[in-house]
Design a protein around this motif. Sequence first.
Motif, short mmCIF file in Angstrom:
data_model
loop_
_atom_site.label_atom_id
_atom_site.label_comp_id
_atom_site.label_asym_id
_atom_site.label_seq_id
_atom_site.Cartn_x
_atom_site.Cartn_y
_atom_site.Cartn_z
N MET A 43 23.64 -4.85 -3.80
CA MET A 43 22.65 -5.65 -3.11
C MET A 43 23.23 -7.06 -2.94
O MET A 43 23.64 -7.68 -3.91
N LYS A 44 23.25 -7.50 -1.76
CA LYS A 44 23.79 -8.83 -1.46
C LYS A 44 22.73 -9.91 -1.70
O LYS A 44 21.55 -9.69 -1.50
N ALA A 45 23.19 -11.05 -2.14
CA ALA A 45 22.30 -12.21 -2.31
C ALA A 45 22.00 -12.80 -0.94
O ALA A 45 22.84 -12.79 -0.05
N LEU A 46 20.80 -13.32 -0.78
CA LEU A 46 20.38 -13.83 0.52
C LEU A 46 20.12 -15.33 0.52
O LEU A 46 20.17 -15.97 1.57
N LEU A 47 19.81 -15.90 -0.63
CA LEU A 47 19.37 -17.29 -0.72
C LEU A 47 20.46 -18.18 -1.29
O LEU A 47 21.33 -17.72 -2.02
N PRO A 48 20.40 -19.48 -1.02
CA PRO A 48 21.42 -20.39 -1.56
C PRO A 48 21.34 -20.52 -3.08
O PRO A 48 20.36 -20.11 -3.71
N VAL A 49 22.36 -21.11 -3.65
CA VAL A 49 22.49 -21.21 -5.11
C VAL A 49 21.33 -21.97 -5.74
O VAL A 49 20.86 -21.61 -6.82
N TYR A 50 20.82 -23.01 -5.08
CA TYR A 50 19.77 -23.83 -5.69
C TYR A 50 18.44 -23.09 -5.82
O TYR A 50 17.53 -23.56 -6.51
#
Length: 134
Positions: A1-8
């Motif tokens: 599953m790929k991440a969609l949101l920025p690190v913060y």
Amino acid sequence: MKALLPVYCRPLGYVVLLVALFIPFILVMQGMVTDSNLLFYKECTKLLMMAGCLLIIFAFSKHESRETEQIRNAAVRNAIFLTFLFVFGGMLWRVMQGDVINVDTSSFLTFLVFNVLCLEFGLKKALVDRFFKR
């Protein structure tokens, strides 16, 4: 599953969870929660907790790699299994007690919380494994 949101969004998710955890107590102490609006505040709190968990799950980590993606996939798999056990255990408990009035409406929130716990455990375990392999 790929991440969609920025690190913060990851620390922001924890802030949202903390706010959702303490807001009900503050509102009760101020006398804002009554019998007529209890359900509204309860559902809003659950919605905030779901949003916080989703922010944590779908945010990139600082050192995102293929291993992090595999850990995220394993966390989802483990969370599905743990949620099934938790919901099934609750159903068995209600059957044993003969409780026909109460039903569990927070299964998705339970899944998200288990998912966050499995994800954090997996990430920390991978960090410790990398540290001691060197």
